[in-house]
Each structure stands twice: as structure tokens, then as C-alpha cells.
Scaffold this motif. Structure first.
Motif, PDB file in Angstrom:
ATOM      1  N   TRP A 183       0.825  -1.225   0.000  1.00 49.89           N
ATOM      2  CA  TRP A 183       0.000   0.000   0.000  1.00 49.89           C
ATOM      3  C   TRP A 183       0.853   1.267   0.000  1.00 49.89           C
ATOM      4  O   TRP A 183       0.600   2.206  -0.760  1.00 49.89           O
ATOM      5  N   GLN A 184       1.889   1.305   0.846  1.00 48.36           N
ATOM      6  CA  GLN A 184       2.710   2.523   0.921  1.00 48.36           C
ATOM      7  C   GLN A 184       3.393   2.794  -0.417  1.00 48.36           C
ATOM      8  O   GLN A 184       3.479   3.935  -0.875  1.00 48.36           O
ATOM      9  N   LYS A 191      -7.870   3.003  -5.243  1.00 45.58           N
ATOM     10  CA  LYS A 191      -8.079   3.802  -4.025  1.00 45.58           C
ATOM     11  C   LYS A 191      -7.122   5.011  -4.004  1.00 45.58           C
ATOM     12  O   LYS A 191      -7.536   6.134  -3.737  1.00 45.58           O
ATOM     13  N   ALA A 192      -5.842   4.751  -4.293  1.00 47.30           N
ATOM     14  CA  ALA A 192      -4.856   5.832  -4.219  1.00 47.30           C
ATOM     15  C   ALA A 192      -5.029   6.843  -5.355  1.00 47.30           C
ATOM     16  O   ALA A 192      -4.775   8.037  -5.179  1.00 47.30           O
ATOM     17  N   SER A 231       0.827   4.149  -2.877  1.00 49.73           N
ATOM     18  CA  SER A 231       0.534   5.532  -2.488  1.00 49.73           C
ATOM     19  C   SER A 231       1.640   6.475  -2.949  1.00 49.73           C
ATOM     20  O   SER A 231       1.386   7.547  -3.500  1.00 49.73           O
ATOM     21  N   ASN A 232       2.889   6.051  -2.710  1.00 47.36           N
ATOM     22  CA  ASN A 232       4.042   6.868  -3.123  1.00 47.36           C
ATOM     23  C   ASN A 232       4.078   7.048  -4.641  1.00 47.36           C
ATOM     24  O   ASN A 232       4.420   8.117  -5.143  1.00 47.36           O
ATOM     25  N   ASN A 234       1.516   9.736  -5.630  1.00 48.21           N
ATOM     26  CA  ASN A 234       1.978  11.070  -5.227  1.00 48.21           C
ATOM     27  C   ASN A 234       3.141  11.540  -6.096  1.00 48.21           C
ATOM     28  O   ASN A 234       3.187  12.700  -6.517  1.00 48.21           O
TER      29      ASN A 234
END
Ligand code: NAP
Length: 259
Positions: free
Chosen positions: A68-69, A124-125, A72-73, A76
Motif C-alpha cells: 500500500w505505501q 483507491k490511491a 501511495s508513493n 503522489n
């Protein structure tokens, strides 16, 4: 003639090779900004260098789509680099062959995480940024395997690919309010780097089982993704597009022989 998508930003997970590379190439040729996400830097660097010849800017971000991280990264970083996100292609996946007898529960979880949970996490992200673009698109790479057919050795893979379609239908409804469409491409047998190792006899037998008598090219999938990203496809959501040369059509060997 479809409306051009030059200036769009697209993420292609698994864009460093195979089908993902085909999708990345189709968009780079049309002048889109492409962020390729994968784990192995060496393979990705080779692809990035090759795609520099096209008008779109192509970048790489090292990402593990099962984390997940990391996902997400990726999102971004992409928005920071290109200023926007218009198309999320959740394409990365793996398909190790294992019978149910050989498969451990951990093996099962690992494929479901890599192929199915990753689709959810990418959506989601990416959601807030796709909503902001006003014409957001999610394009999942599923498969005919599991979603339409069965292949011994691919029970976990088949479940993950069928699961993507279940996820897609509800995601299409939840994201509709943001004018984001969510669709899936179901490739048949596509000629990727991995297939080359199987030998010509095997490839010929594969092609013979397809009414159009050829294995698909990564361009066939790239062009379908391009269509789904176009303004002209804005009213299509929650749908599966099978791109398999008719592979799933014959109801018997006899029917295939008549093709
Ligand atoms: P491939 O040639 O093996 O490429 C897989 C790509 O996904 C690579 O870029 C790989 O890069 C990346 N990837 C895998 N796991 C990842 C992870 N955890 N995090 C980030 N990247 C990851 O596979 P392919 O044949 O092109 O398949 C691509 C998609 O098409 C898959 O979803 C597959 O199920 C689907 N599909 C393929 C076919 C076919 O005939 N080839 C047919 C139907 C569906 P790294 O290893 O460097 O991370």
C-alpha cells in the motif's frame, strides 16, 4: 478518428515489459506523459530508453503494487512530476503455474495480493486525482483465464482475474459520481517476452487454437486501452472487453476446425 490524448498523464503498472510495455508505448506515441511502475530497475531502464523516441514524456518509478505505501508513493510521485493524473492502468500481475495440490495457502495469498488487492489499492490511491481530472479512467488488465475459462495450474491466478471483474463493477458505480470510468481488458494469449521461451512448435499450436490464427500482440491491448481512455469511450463503464482473436468462441474442436 478519436480525440487525441496528448498531454494526459497515465500510470501503467507493470509497464516495463510485456502487455504493460505495449500500453505504455501506445500512450507515449500519442504524446501522453507516461509513468511506468515496476520493481526491477534494469528492465524498466531498457524500456524507458526505447520509449524516448516518442513525443510523450516517459518516466519510471520503482513500486511494488502489492504494498500500500509503495502504491501511495507512486501516485503522489506521478502527480508531483506531471501535475495531474488522468488514466490509471492497473496492469501488473504474475502467473506462476501451480496445481492446487502443490499450492500452499501463502502461495494463494501472494497471487491474490499481487493481482487483485493491487487493483483495489491502485484505484483507491488514484481516485482523488482521477476525479480532479474531470475525465478519469481506470483500466484493469484482467484475463480470459478465470474470468471466462479455466486452465489447470492457474486456480489462484484465475480467481484473481475473475475477482478483478467483481471489483470493477462496484468500483464503476462508486466512481461514477466523479465522472471516472472503470473498465477491464481481458486479453487472450498475447505474445510477450515470456512466451518466446516456449518454442515455435508450442506457439504454432497456440495460434492454431485461435479463430484468427495468430497470437495477440501487445499493440492489440495497447490500442484497446487507448480507446478506453479516449473521450469517445466516456459512456462505457463497468465493462469487460475481450481481446483474444476469438479464442473463447469455439464450443467444440469441430467448430474450431471449420474456422
Ligand atoms: P510480464 O511480461 O511478466 O510483465 C509483468 C509486469 O508486471 C512486469 O513489468 C513486472 O515488473 C510487473 N509486476 C509484476 N508484479 C509486480 C509487483 N508486485 N509490483 C510492480 N510490478 C509488478 O506479464 P504480461 O504477460 O505482460 O502480463 C501483464 C498483465 O496481463 C498481467 O496482469 C496478466 O495477468 C495479464 N495477462 C497476460 C496475458 C498474456 O498472454 N501475456 C494474457 C492475459 C492476461 P517487475 O517484475 O519488475 O516488478
Amino acid at each position: 478518428m478519436f480525440t487525441l490524448i496528448n498531454g494526459y498523464t497515465i500510470i501503467v503498472t507493470g509497464g516495463s515489459k510485456g502487455i504493460g510495455r505495449g500500453i505504455a508505448t501506445a500512450f507515449a506515441k500519442q504524446g501522453a506523459n507516461v509513468m511506468i511502475a515496476a520493481r526491477d530497475i534494469q528492465t524498466a531502464t531498457h524500456t524507458i530508453n526505447e520509449l524516448q523516441q516518442y513525443s510523450g514524456q516517459v518516466e519510471f518509478y520503482q513500486c511494488d503494487v502489492s504494498d500500500w505505501q509503495s502504491v501511495s508513493n507512486l501516485i503522489n510521485h506521478t502527480v508531483k512530476t506531471f501535475g495531474q493524473l488522468d488514466v490509471m492502468c492497473a496492469n501488473a500481475g504474475s502467473y506462476p503455474m501451480q496445481s492446487i495440490e502443490q499450492m500452499s495457502p501463502d502461495d494463494w495469498d501472494s497471487i491474490l495480493e499481487n493481482n487483485l488487492k493491487s487493483s483495489f489499492m491502485c484505484v483507491k490511491a488514484a481516485m482523488p486525482h482521477l476525479a480532479q481530472s474531470g475525465h478519469g479512467r481506470v483500466i484493469l488488465t484482467s484475463s480470459i483465464t478465470g474470468a471466462m475459462t479455466g486452465v489447470p495450474g492457474f486456480s489462484h491466478y484465475g480467481a484473481s482475474k475473475a475477482g478483478q471483474l467483481g471489483f470493477m463493477r462496484t468500483a464503476a458505480m462508486e466512481l461514477a459520481r466523479h465522472k471516472i470510468t472503470v473498465n477491464a481488458i481481458l486479453p487472450g494469449n498475447i505474445y510477450t517476452e515470456g512466451l518466446k521461451d516456449l518454442g515455435q512448435d508450442y506457439l504454432d499450436a497456440m495460434a492454431a487454437a485461435i479463430p484468427l490464427k495468430r497470437i495477440g500482440d501487445v499493440e492489440d491491448i495497447g490500442n484497446t486501452a487507448l480507446f478506453l481512455a479516449s473521450k469517445e469511450a466516456a459512456y462505457i463503464t463497468g465493462q469487460s472487453i475481450v481481446v483474444d482473436g476469438g479464442q473463447t468462441l469455439p464450443e467444440s474442436l469441430g467448430a474450431l476446425e471449420d474456422c
